[in-house]
Design an enzyme around this catalytic site. Structure first.
Site, PDB file in Angstrom:
ATOM      1  N   ARG A   1       3.709   1.039  -6.110  1.00 16.57           N
ATOM      2  CA  ARG A   1       3.192   0.860  -4.756  1.00 16.57           C
ATOM      3  C   ARG A   1       1.757   1.753  -4.952  1.00 16.57           C
ATOM      4  O   ARG A   1       0.433   1.360  -4.296  1.00 16.57           O
ATOM      5  CB  ARG A   1       3.680   1.397  -3.519  1.00 16.57           C
ATOM      6  CG  ARG A   1       4.945   0.541  -3.250  1.00 16.57           C
ATOM      7  CD  ARG A   1       5.654   1.446  -1.927  1.00 16.57           C
ATOM      8  NE  ARG A   1       4.977   1.494  -0.820  1.00 16.57           N
ATOM      9  CZ  ARG A   1       5.237   2.110   0.226  1.00 16.57           C
ATOM     10  NH1 ARG A   1       6.249   2.913   0.267  1.00 16.57           N
ATOM     11  NH2 ARG A   1       4.426   2.051   1.282  1.00 16.57           N
TER      12      ARG A   1
ATOM     13  N   CYS B   1       2.005  10.381   1.374  1.00 13.97           N
ATOM     14  CA  CYS B   1       2.851   9.254   1.099  1.00 13.97           C
ATOM     15  C   CYS B   1       2.633   7.965   1.819  1.00 13.97           C
ATOM     16  O   CYS B   1       1.327   7.567   2.081  1.00 13.97           O
ATOM     17  CB  CYS B   1       4.501   9.452   1.178  1.00 13.97           C
ATOM     18  SG  CYS B   1       4.881   9.991   2.794  1.00 13.97           S
TER      19      CYS B   1
END
Length: 269
Positions: A174, A226
């Site tokens: 990611r 995040c």
């Protein structure tokens, strides 16, 4: 900041306020249902989305709640600055860390996380289904704004106006922009390094390792993020437990950043 994580053996079990932060990102009601089925006697439940996020905001998937909301939540739960607060989740999860960070940001001076979570506690304490409602409290909050990095503070780091290291807690794929299952844009905040928070897990507990220690130095200004500010929380908590002092949490995180700014792909080392 002092020790953040404690084992059950290190915790004074009498005379403390237990906060149950168990949650499931896929089944939003599961955390409270598990709490109803059994919890530490006297524990109160705190919900990631209802209590520790502003889900009505468009600033990311689990946006930073304002001080008025957090004040109402903590006072409504009957907490006070004099309490010794012990937070737990299901173990090696991010939810107790999110609660710990919010409580610390709100100025509560004595908050720790049970390392090993509910399973470790249940080995020492008989859980109960009895739910206690505490009377609300009145607190004169002393907020620790230095722990929080809003979007514009992160932009100043990206623009090299402020010297700091951005640390992305998501999975490497990611971060590199190879896949993105949750957000509309793939990649990472420009200049950020990567340390997947899952690497902190060890036998149902969270702890630092040499890879993390080599990624950022103790004297660095570190801002962790995040996807939505949830899984960055354990990374922040572990760094604090390790004695890192100049650390901040970008609560809005990547899902907030992409509402205003561009991203980059690949790897920064």
């Amino acid at each position: 900041m002092g020790k953040v994580f404690k084992s059950v053996e290190e915790i004074q079990l009498d005379g403390v306020r237990f906060v149950d932060a168990r949650f499931d990102l896929q089944k939003k009601e599961a955390g409270y249902k598990i709490f109803e089925e059994g919890h530490v006697p006297g524990a109160i439940y705190i919900d990631l989305e209802q209590d520790l996020s502003d889900m009505g905001s468009s600033d990311g998937r689990h946006p930073m709640p304002n001080k008025e909301k957090l004040s109402a939540v903590f006072q409504g739960l009957g907490l006070s600055y004099e309490d010794q607060i012990v937070v737990y989740d299901q173990g090696a999860a991010p939810f107790a860390s999110r609660a710990w960070w919010m409580l610390t940001y709100a100025g509560f001076p004595n908050v720790v996380i049970v390392n090993g979570g509910a399973p470790a506690l249940e080995e020492k304490i008989s859980f109960t289904k009895d739910i206690i409602k505490y009377p609300p409290t009145s607190i004169e909050f002393v907020w620790r704004d230095e722990l929080y990095a809003p979007r514009e503070a992160v932009k100043a780091i990206v623009d090299r106006e402020v010297e700091a290291t951005l640390l992305d807690a998501r999975a490497a794929a990611r971060y590199r922009g190879e896949t993105e299952p949750l957000d509309l844009v793939a990649g990472h905040i420009p200049t950020a390094k990567n340390f997947d928070w899952e690497q902190l897990k060890s036998d149902g507990r969270l702890q630092a390792n040499d890879v993390l220690r080599s990624k950022v130095a103790r004297d660095e200004h570190v801002v962790v993020y995040c996807g939505s500010g949830v899984t960055a929380s354990p990374l922040y908590a572990v760094l604090a437990d390790e004695g890192y002092e100049n650390i901040q949490l970008y609560v809005g995180s990547f899902s907030d950043w992409i509402t205003q700014y561009d991203v980059e792909k690949g790897t920064n080392e």
